[in-house]
Write an enzyme that holds these catalytic residues in place. Sequence first.
Site, mmCIF file in Angstrom:
data_model
loop_
_atom_site.group_PDB
_atom_site.id
_atom_site.type_symbol
_atom_site.label_atom_id
_atom_site.label_comp_id
_atom_site.label_asym_id
_atom_site.label_seq_id
_atom_site.Cartn_x
_atom_site.Cartn_y
_atom_site.Cartn_z
ATOM 1 N N CYS A 1 77.794 -20.434 39.342
ATOM 2 C CA CYS A 1 78.670 -19.312 39.670
ATOM 3 C C CYS A 1 79.142 -18.597 38.399
ATOM 4 C CB CYS A 1 79.823 -19.780 40.557
ATOM 5 S SG CYS A 1 80.670 -18.427 41.410
ATOM 6 N N HIS B 1 77.058 -22.686 45.067
ATOM 7 C CA HIS B 1 77.703 -23.942 44.679
ATOM 8 C C HIS B 1 76.944 -25.135 45.262
ATOM 9 C CE1 HIS B 1 81.290 -22.292 42.758
ATOM 10 N NE2 HIS B 1 81.077 -21.279 43.567
ATOM 11 N N GLU C 1 77.349 -28.171 44.558
ATOM 12 C CA GLU C 1 78.210 -29.354 44.605
ATOM 13 C C GLU C 1 78.949 -29.517 45.930
ATOM 14 O OE1 GLU C 1 80.835 -26.122 42.648
ATOM 15 O OE2 GLU C 1 78.709 -26.599 42.804
#
Length: 181
Positions: free
Chosen positions: A80, A167, A169
């Site tokens: 990001c 993202h 994660e």
Amino acid sequence: MNKVLILDFGSQYTQLIARRIRELNVYSVIEPCTVDIEKIRKHKPKAIILSGGPNSVYDKHAPSLDKSLYAMGVPVLGICYGMQLTMKLNGGAVQASDKREYGKAVMYIDDHKDLFYTLPARVVSWMSHGDSTTKLPKGFEKIAHTEHTGFAAVADKKRKIYCVQFHPEVVHTEMGTQIIS
């Protein structure tokens, strides 16, 4: 010891990035993005992750880093804000998007090598950004896109620098842990 160094640019997900790495049985350390380049070298990381963050890379007091980090020969993953900063520092262009992208987005994989090895042609990803890359730096190529983000993921394979606008994660990104691994 294999160690992944995470540079924190103020992301709400930095601890989650570290957790995902540790779930892969790899040691990780979080440092603030303001850490000195010499301290980064002393860590002797096997890889470096640049987290997301709430700023625009063009904000007056936007966090940055010593761009010699990209010449260390260590694989880098920018997530990001980490992607946007990498683009800016390496000669690309980032600007405010016409449409802020927040939430789930279908990502189309353009290159199944390296970062997206064994992934299907389409993956649901989690986006959270108001700025987007509009021009790639020399040496970078597009490896994924979404309907609203032309450069959802890019790579400079020669220097082992990979950047994702989404993202990986968070659990909302399909196969995110596989991408991080």
